[in-house]
Motif scaffolding. Structure first.
Motif, PDB file in Angstrom:
ATOM      1  N   ARG A  11       0.920  -1.552  -0.060  1.00 32.94           N
ATOM      2  CA  ARG A  11       0.567  -0.357   0.072  1.00 32.94           C
ATOM      3  C   ARG A  11       0.627   1.632  -0.049  1.00 32.94           C
ATOM      4  O   ARG A  11       2.179   1.396   0.484  1.00 32.94           O
ATOM      5  CB  ARG A  11      -0.619   0.027   1.278  1.00 32.94           C
ATOM      6  CG  ARG A  11      -1.883  -1.001   1.276  1.00 32.94           C
ATOM      7  CD  ARG A  11      -3.367  -0.563   1.877  1.00 32.94           C
ATOM      8  NE  ARG A  11      -2.698   0.074   3.229  1.00 32.94           N
ATOM      9  CZ  ARG A  11      -3.352  -0.561   4.676  1.00 32.94           C
ATOM     10  NH1 ARG A  11      -4.899   0.033   4.324  1.00 32.94           N
ATOM     11  NH2 ARG A  11      -2.649   0.114   6.164  1.00 32.94           N
ATOM     12  N   THR A  65      -4.667   5.153   1.823  1.00 32.16           N
ATOM     13  CA  THR A  65      -3.879   4.982   1.316  1.00 32.16           C
ATOM     14  C   THR A  65      -4.296   5.140  -0.426  1.00 32.16           C
ATOM     15  O   THR A  65      -5.771   6.009  -0.518  1.00 32.16           O
ATOM     16  CB  THR A  65      -4.699   2.984   1.225  1.00 32.16           C
ATOM     17  OG1 THR A  65      -4.210   3.150   2.876  1.00 32.16           O
ATOM     18  CG2 THR A  65      -4.638   2.177   0.147  1.00 32.16           C
ATOM     19  N   GLY A  76      -4.771   5.892  -3.946  1.00 32.05           N
ATOM     20  CA  GLY A  76      -4.592   4.408  -5.432  1.00 32.05           C
ATOM     21  C   GLY A  76      -5.589   4.941  -6.901  1.00 32.05           C
ATOM     22  O   GLY A  76      -5.704   6.238  -6.393  1.00 32.05           O
ATOM     23  N   SER A 122      -3.292   0.273  -4.693  1.00 29.40           N
ATOM     24  CA  SER A 122      -2.604   1.462  -4.314  1.00 29.40           C
ATOM     25  C   SER A 122      -1.561   1.394  -5.582  1.00 29.40           C
ATOM     26  O   SER A 122      -0.726   0.175  -5.509  1.00 29.40           O
ATOM     27  CB  SER A 122      -2.109   1.118  -2.975  1.00 29.40           C
ATOM     28  OG  SER A 122      -1.658   1.554  -2.545  1.00 29.40           O
ATOM     29  N   ILE A 149      -9.508   5.815   1.868  1.00 28.66           N
ATOM     30  CA  ILE A 149      -8.644   5.999   0.596  1.00 28.66           C
ATOM     31  C   ILE A 149      -8.833   7.179  -0.032  1.00 28.66           C
ATOM     32  O   ILE A 149      -9.356   8.257   0.391  1.00 28.66           O
ATOM     33  CB  ILE A 149      -8.682   4.717  -0.634  1.00 28.66           C
ATOM     34  CG1 ILE A 149     -10.366   5.391  -1.381  1.00 28.66           C
ATOM     35  CG2 ILE A 149      -8.746   3.286  -0.448  1.00 28.66           C
ATOM     36  CD1 ILE A 149     -10.537   4.356  -2.340  1.00 28.66           C
TER      37      ILE A 149
END
Length: 207
Positions: free
Chosen positions: A71, A79, A81, A112, A164
Motif C-alpha cells: 500500500r 492509502t 491509488g 494502491s 483511501i
C-alpha cells in the motif's frame, strides 16, 4: 440488513485499529508492508529504501518480503491509488473515525499505486522500511490511467475495507515492470550505501 451489518463490522475494525483505521502521522506505514509518500530521512541508517516511479504510468508495487501486495500511504496515513477496469460504484456513506468526516463508500477494483512522473522531471518518491532484510525484490504492475474531472478524493473502499484517497477515473493494466533486486547489507551485515534507491518505470514521463 447486510449493509447495516457491514457498517457495524467496519466500525468494529476501526475501533480495533484494523484496515479501516488510517495510520497516524507519526507512523504512516508498517515495515515491509506499506510505502510512505513522505520519503524524508530515508537511508541505510534508517533501514529504509527509496522507491521512485520514473515512468508515464501508475505503478502498483509489489515486495517479495510482503506477500499480498503493498500500500502507498500519504503522510496522514491514508492509502492512495486508483480504480482499475472501470469506474467505482457508489454504495452509501460512512464516517472516517479519525476525523468524524462523512465520506462515500465505493465498490470497485481498487489498487494502491505510485503516481507517474511528470514532464518537468518530477518523480514521485516513496519510502519502504526494510527492517533487518538482507535483500529485497521490488516489482510493479504498470497501469495506464484514464482520468475523470475532479481532485483526489477520500472514500471508503468496500472490497479492501480501507479508507483511501483515489484519483477519479480508471486504469487498465498494460504490463509488468521487471523485478529489481537490491542487496541491502554486505556479507558481514553492514548496511550498504548504493542500494537505497530503487527506480521503477521506463524513464518516460507523461506529457
Amino acid at each position: 440488513m447486510s449493509l447495516f451489518l457491514f457498517l457495524v463490522s467496519s466500525f468494529a475494525l476501526a475501533a480495533a485499529g484494523g484496515p479501516m483505521a488510517p495510520r497516524t502521522v507519526a507512523h504512516p506505514y508498517l515495515p515491509n508492508v506499506e510505502l510512505a509518500m513522505d520519503a524524508s530521512n530515508c537511508s541505510a541508517d534508517t533501514n529504509c529504501v527509496t522507491v521512485v516511479n520514473t515512468g508515464s504510468t501508475f505503478l502498483v508495487p509489489q515486495n517479495s518480503n510482503a506477500p499480498g501486495g503493498m500500500r502507498v500511504v500519504d503522510p496522514e496515513g491514508y492509502t492512495n491509488g486508483i480504480y482499475k477496469d472501470g469506474l467505482p460504484v457508489f454504495v452509501g456513506f460512512t464516517v472516517d473515525p479519525t476525523t468524524g468526516e462523512t465520506i462515500p463508500m465505493l465498490n470497485g477494483t481498487f489498487v494502491s499505486a505510485i503516481e507517474p512522473c511528470i514532464r518537468s522531471g518530477s518523480w514521485p518518491t516513496t519510502a519502504l522500511r526494510v527492517r533487518t532484510a538482507k535483500e529485497i525484490t521490488v516489482t510493479a504492475e504498470s497501469v495506464v490511467f484514464y482520468p475523470e474531472p475532479g481532485p483526489v478524493t477520500k472514500a471508503f473502499d468496500v472490497q479492501t475495507g480501507t479508507i483511501i484517497r483515489y484519483h477519479p477515473g480508471y486504469g487498465e493494466t498494460v504490463g509488468q515492470v521487471d523485478p529489481i533486486k537490491s542487496v541491502l547489507r554486505n556479507a558481514i551485515g553492514e548496511p550498504t550505501t548504493y542500494a537505497w534507491r530503487i527506480a521503477l518505470g521506463n524513464g518516460r514521463c507523461q506529457s
